[in-house]
Design a protein around this motif. Structure first.
Motif, PDB file in Angstrom:
ATOM      1  N   GLY A 102       7.210 -17.343  -0.082  1.00  0.00           N
ATOM      2  CA  GLY A 102       8.352 -16.275   0.248  1.00  0.00           C
ATOM      3  C   GLY A 102       9.653 -16.810  -0.819  1.00  0.00           C
ATOM      4  N   GLY A 103       9.999 -18.204  -0.726  1.00  0.00           N
ATOM      5  CA  GLY A 103      11.134 -18.494  -1.685  1.00  0.00           C
ATOM      6  C   GLY A 103      10.809 -18.143  -3.059  1.00  0.00           C
ATOM      7  N   LEU A 104       9.701 -18.274  -3.738  1.00  0.00           N
ATOM      8  CA  LEU A 104       9.293 -18.045  -4.736  1.00  0.00           C
ATOM      9  C   LEU A 104       9.368 -16.427  -5.358  1.00  0.00           C
ATOM     10  CD1 LEU A 104       6.449 -20.283  -5.857  1.00  0.00           C
ATOM     11  CD2 LEU A 104       8.601 -20.448  -6.750  1.00  0.00           C
ATOM     12  N   LEU A 105       8.887 -15.692  -4.222  1.00  0.00           N
ATOM     13  CA  LEU A 105       9.145 -14.063  -4.227  1.00  0.00           C
ATOM     14  C   LEU A 105      10.409 -13.564  -4.203  1.00  0.00           C
ATOM     15  CD1 LEU A 105       7.487 -11.299  -4.149  1.00  0.00           C
ATOM     16  CD2 LEU A 105       7.522 -11.737  -1.592  1.00  0.00           C
ATOM     17  N   GLY A 106      11.310 -14.348  -3.476  1.00  0.00           N
ATOM     18  CA  GLY A 106      12.643 -13.984  -3.365  1.00  0.00           C
ATOM     19  C   GLY A 106      13.373 -14.125  -4.749  1.00  0.00           C
ATOM     20  N   LEU A 107      12.790 -15.125  -5.522  1.00  0.00           N
ATOM     21  CA  LEU A 107      13.442 -15.015  -6.867  1.00  0.00           C
ATOM     22  C   LEU A 107      13.336 -14.186  -7.825  1.00  0.00           C
ATOM     23  CD1 LEU A 107      12.908 -18.995  -7.366  1.00  0.00           C
ATOM     24  CD2 LEU A 107      14.889 -18.048  -6.640  1.00  0.00           C
ATOM     25  N   ASN A 108      12.457 -13.206  -7.583  1.00  0.00           N
ATOM     26  CA  ASN A 108      12.282 -12.177  -8.356  1.00  0.00           C
ATOM     27  C   ASN A 108      13.109 -11.257  -8.630  1.00  0.00           C
ATOM     28  OD1 ASN A 108       9.378 -12.964  -9.185  1.00  0.00           O
ATOM     29  ND2 ASN A 108       8.634 -11.682  -7.475  1.00  0.00           N
ATOM     30  N   PHE A 109      14.011 -11.021  -7.397  1.00  0.00           N
ATOM     31  CA  PHE A 109      15.036 -10.166  -7.337  1.00  0.00           C
ATOM     32  C   PHE A 109      16.338 -10.339  -8.335  1.00  0.00           C
ATOM     33  CE2 PHE A 109      12.758  -9.650  -3.275  1.00  0.00           C
ATOM     34  CZ  PHE A 109      12.768  -8.458  -3.495  1.00  0.00           C
ATOM     35  N   LEU A 149      16.071 -12.447 -10.886  1.00  0.00           N
ATOM     36  CA  LEU A 149      15.413 -12.138 -12.300  1.00  0.00           C
ATOM     37  C   LEU A 149      15.302 -10.671 -12.762  1.00  0.00           C
ATOM     38  CD1 LEU A 149      12.718 -15.019 -12.190  1.00  0.00           C
ATOM     39  CD2 LEU A 149      15.224 -15.089 -13.511  1.00  0.00           C
ATOM     40  N   GLY A 150      14.626 -10.080 -11.948  1.00  0.00           N
ATOM     41  CA  GLY A 150      14.744  -8.456 -12.163  1.00  0.00           C
ATOM     42  C   GLY A 150      16.046  -7.814 -12.597  1.00  0.00           C
ATOM     43  N   GLY A 178      14.005 -16.626 -22.711  1.00  0.00           N
ATOM     44  CA  GLY A 178      13.798 -17.765 -21.329  1.00  0.00           C
ATOM     45  C   GLY A 178      13.678 -17.123 -19.969  1.00  0.00           C
ATOM     46  N   LEU A 179      14.601 -15.960 -19.929  1.00  0.00           N
ATOM     47  CA  LEU A 179      14.264 -15.257 -18.661  1.00  0.00           C
ATOM     48  C   LEU A 179      12.792 -14.806 -18.249  1.00  0.00           C
ATOM     49  CD1 LEU A 179      16.113 -14.147 -16.275  1.00  0.00           C
ATOM     50  CD2 LEU A 179      16.212 -11.722 -17.577  1.00  0.00           C
ATOM     51  N   LEU A 180      12.160 -14.166 -19.471  1.00  0.00           N
ATOM     52  CA  LEU A 180      10.760 -13.831 -19.091  1.00  0.00           C
ATOM     53  C   LEU A 180       9.728 -14.980 -18.951  1.00  0.00           C
ATOM     54  CD1 LEU A 180       8.567 -11.717 -19.571  1.00  0.00           C
ATOM     55  CD2 LEU A 180       8.454 -12.284 -21.810  1.00  0.00           C
ATOM     56  N   LEU A 181      10.170 -16.067 -19.516  1.00  0.00           N
ATOM     57  CA  LEU A 181       9.150 -17.273 -19.242  1.00  0.00           C
ATOM     58  C   LEU A 181       9.503 -17.789 -17.724  1.00  0.00           C
ATOM     59  CD1 LEU A 181       9.649 -19.360 -22.591  1.00  0.00           C
ATOM     60  CD2 LEU A 181       7.661 -18.195 -21.652  1.00  0.00           C
ATOM     61  N   ALA A 182      10.910 -17.668 -17.621  1.00  0.00           N
ATOM     62  CA  ALA A 182      10.961 -18.230 -15.847  1.00  0.00           C
ATOM     63  C   ALA A 182      10.346 -17.147 -14.798  1.00  0.00           C
ATOM     64  CB  ALA A 182      12.371 -18.019 -15.947  1.00  0.00           C
ATOM     65  N   GLN A 183      10.375 -15.855 -15.433  1.00  0.00           N
ATOM     66  CA  GLN A 183       9.750 -14.763 -14.369  1.00  0.00           C
ATOM     67  C   GLN A 183       8.203 -15.220 -14.281  1.00  0.00           C
ATOM     68  OE1 GLN A 183      10.993 -11.494 -12.919  1.00  0.00           O
ATOM     69  NE2 GLN A 183       9.480 -12.773 -11.726  1.00  0.00           N
ATOM     70  N   ILE A 184       7.520 -15.400 -15.506  1.00  0.00           N
ATOM     71  CA  ILE A 184       6.074 -15.510 -15.596  1.00  0.00           C
ATOM     72  C   ILE A 184       5.747 -16.741 -14.601  1.00  0.00           C
ATOM     73  CG2 ILE A 184       4.359 -16.156 -17.184  1.00  0.00           C
ATOM     74  CD1 ILE A 184       5.331 -14.144 -19.199  1.00  0.00           C
ATOM     75  N   ALA A 185       6.579 -18.021 -15.081  1.00  0.00           N
ATOM     76  CA  ALA A 185       6.242 -19.271 -14.348  1.00  0.00           C
ATOM     77  C   ALA A 185       6.328 -18.812 -12.865  1.00  0.00           C
ATOM     78  CB  ALA A 185       7.216 -20.280 -14.798  1.00  0.00           C
ATOM     79  N   ILE A 186       7.283 -18.167 -12.266  1.00  0.00           N
ATOM     80  CA  ILE A 186       7.674 -18.025 -10.960  1.00  0.00           C
ATOM     81  C   ILE A 186       6.742 -17.405 -10.336  1.00  0.00           C
ATOM     82  CG2 ILE A 186       9.154 -16.982  -9.270  1.00  0.00           C
ATOM     83  CD1 ILE A 186      11.459 -18.233 -10.875  1.00  0.00           C
ATOM     84  N   THR A 187       6.417 -16.035 -11.188  1.00  0.00           N
ATOM     85  CA  THR A 187       5.214 -15.194 -10.486  1.00  0.00           C
ATOM     86  C   THR A 187       3.811 -15.916 -10.611  1.00  0.00           C
ATOM     87  OG1 THR A 187       6.300 -13.558 -11.561  1.00  0.00           O
ATOM     88  CG2 THR A 187       4.017 -13.077 -10.846  1.00  0.00           C
ATOM     89  N   ALA A 188       3.253 -16.789 -11.557  1.00  0.00           N
ATOM     90  CA  ALA A 188       2.057 -17.429 -11.543  1.00  0.00           C
ATOM     91  C   ALA A 188       1.979 -18.423 -10.456  1.00  0.00           C
ATOM     92  CB  ALA A 188       1.903 -18.349 -12.690  1.00  0.00           C
ATOM     93  N   LEU A 244      24.588 -13.783  -8.033  1.00  0.00           N
ATOM     94  CA  LEU A 244      24.837 -12.373  -8.754  1.00  0.00           C
ATOM     95  C   LEU A 244      26.310 -11.983  -8.564  1.00  0.00           C
ATOM     96  CD1 LEU A 244      21.335 -10.701  -8.350  1.00  0.00           C
ATOM     97  CD2 LEU A 244      22.471 -12.055 -10.499  1.00  0.00           C
ATOM     98  N   GLY A 245      26.925 -12.665  -7.234  1.00  0.00           N
ATOM     99  CA  GLY A 245      28.264 -12.229  -6.768  1.00  0.00           C
ATOM    100  C   GLY A 245      28.295 -11.113  -6.041  1.00  0.00           C
ATOM    101  N   GLU A 246      27.409 -10.781  -5.367  1.00  0.00           N
ATOM    102  CA  GLU A 246      27.021  -9.720  -4.320  1.00  0.00           C
ATOM    103  C   GLU A 246      27.757 -10.244  -3.025  1.00  0.00           C
ATOM    104  OE1 GLU A 246      23.159  -7.316  -6.052  1.00  0.00           O
ATOM    105  OE2 GLU A 246      23.023  -8.632  -4.311  1.00  0.00           O
TER     106      GLU A 246
END
Length: 296
Positions: free
Chosen positions: A13-20, A22-23, A218-228, A265-267
Motif C-alpha cells: 500500500g505504501g508503494l502504491l500510494g507513491l504513484n500519486f 509521481l503521476g 529520473g522521475l520515470l526511473l523512480a516510477q518504474i522502480a516503485i512499480t516493479a 505537493l503542498g495540498e
C-alpha cells in the motif's frame, strides 16, 4: 515478512500510494496519463522479467497465461492507472487517492457473492469501519484545491477506479494459474498492461513519442522502480492474504496519498480528513486481527 500479511500490506500500500505524487509531477511535466501509464507498466514488466531470469525462473507464455496477463493487466493495472492519472489534474493527487479506499468493501461484496460465504463479524466490521473512514474523508473533500468545484464527470468517473480494482482482486485469485510464481505473474501482468496501453495509445494518438519523457528521466526511473517493487510484493500478498485482505492496500495507499499530497505537493486537508484516516487505520488493524485468527 514474506508470509506475514500486515508487513506485506503496509509495504504494498505504501508503494502504491507513491504513484500519486509521481503521476502528478509527470502530468505537470506535460506527459499524458496514457503514455505515463504505458511507460511505467512496460518498464516494471521488463525489470521483473530480468529478476525472473536472474532467479532462473521462467515467464510462461501459453494461452492460459497470456489470457491472465492481458485480463489482469487491463483490469488491475492499465485502466485504473489511466483513470488515476487522468483524474489527478482535476481532483488533486491526495483526493484522487481516496477513491482507492472504496475497493475493500467492493472486493468483499464480489468475493462473498462468488464464494457464497461471508467473513467473520470482526473482519466485516473492520472493512466497514475502513470504508466509513474513507467516506468521511471524501465527504469532507479534504480542502484540496476546492475539489467540490471539480467537474462532476471526473468525480463520477473516479468511482470506476475502486470498481476495477475490486474486479481485479477477485479475478487474480480465481484465475491464478496453478504452479506459477507470483513474480512471474507480476512480470506478465505489467507486460500485459503495457500491451493494452500501447494499443490504446496508437489508436488514440497514432504514435508512441518519448520526447516529453526526456525532460524527466529520473522521475520515470523512480516510477518504474516503485512499480516493479510494488508488484513483486503485491502478488505475494495476494497469495498469503487473499483478495479481501489484499484489497486493503487501498486504505494504506490513500493514507500515503494524503501524506504526500500534504508534505510534498503542498495540498491542504481539513480535520475531518485526518480523523477519517485514523478510522481507516483502526479498520485495517481489526481485519489484520481477524486474518491472524483465521490462521492465514
Amino acid at each position: 515478512m514474506l508470509n506475514r500479511p500486515l508487513p506485506l500490506l503496509l509495504t504494498t500500500g505504501g508503494l502504491l500510494g507513491l504513484n500519486f505524487p509521481l503521476g502528478k509531477l509527470a502530468g505537470a511535466a506535460g506527459i499524458t496519463p496514457l503514455f505515463w501509464s504505458l511507460l511505467m507498466s512496460a518498464g516494471a514488466g521488463l525489470v521483473l522479467a530480468l529478476a525472473l531470469w536472474a532467479l532462473r525462473d521462467r515467464l510462461p507464455w501459453d494461452r492460459q497465461h497470456l489470457r491472465y496477463y492481458l485480463v489482469t493487466g487491463a483490469v488491475s493495472n492499465a485502466l485504473p492507472n489511466l483513470l488515476v492519472f487522468s483524474a489527478m489534474p482535476h481532483l488533486g493527487a491526495g483526493f484522487t487517492s481516496i477513491y482507492l479506499a472504496f475497493s475493500p468493501i467492493l472486493t468483499l461484496l464480489l468475493h462473498s457473492i462468488l464464494q457464497g460465504r461471508w467473513p467473520s463479524l470482526l473482519g466485516a466490521a473492520g472493512i466497514a469501519l475502513g470504508f466509513a473512514g474513507a467516506l468521511v474523508i471524501v465527504l469532507s473533500k479534504g480542502g484540496v484545491d476546492s475539489p467540490g468545484g471539480a467537474p462532476v464527470l471526473w468525480l463520477a468517473l473516479a468511482f470506476l477506479i475502486p470498481l476495477l480494482l475490486a474486479c481485479g482482486n477477485v479475478y487474480r485469485t480465481l484465475a491464478w494459474p496453478a504452479g506459477t510464481s507470483g513474480l512471474a505473474l507480476a512480470a506478465g501482468t505489467n507486460l500485459g498492461a503495457a500491451a493494452v496501453l500501447a494499443v490504446l495509445s496508437l489508436l488514440w494518438t497514432g504514435s508512441l513519442s518519448v520526447t516529453a519523457v526526456q525532460a524527466v528521466p529520473g522521475l520515470l526511473l523512480a516510477q518504474i522502480a516503485i512499480t516493479a517493487a510494488m508488484f513483486a510484493v503485491f502478488f505475494r500478498l495476494q497469495r498469503v492474504g487473499g483478495p479481501v485482505y489484499l484489497s486493503q492496500i487501498g486504505y494504506v495507499a490513500a493514507a500515503v496519498g494524503l501524506g504526500t499530497g500534504t508534505f510534498v505537493l503542498g495540498e491542504h486537508y481539513g480535520l475531518l480528513t485526518w480523523l477519517g484516516a485514523v478510522v481507516v487505520a483502526v479498520g485495517v488493524l481489526m481485519t489484520t486481527r481477524e486474518q491472524q485468527a483465521a490462521g492465514k
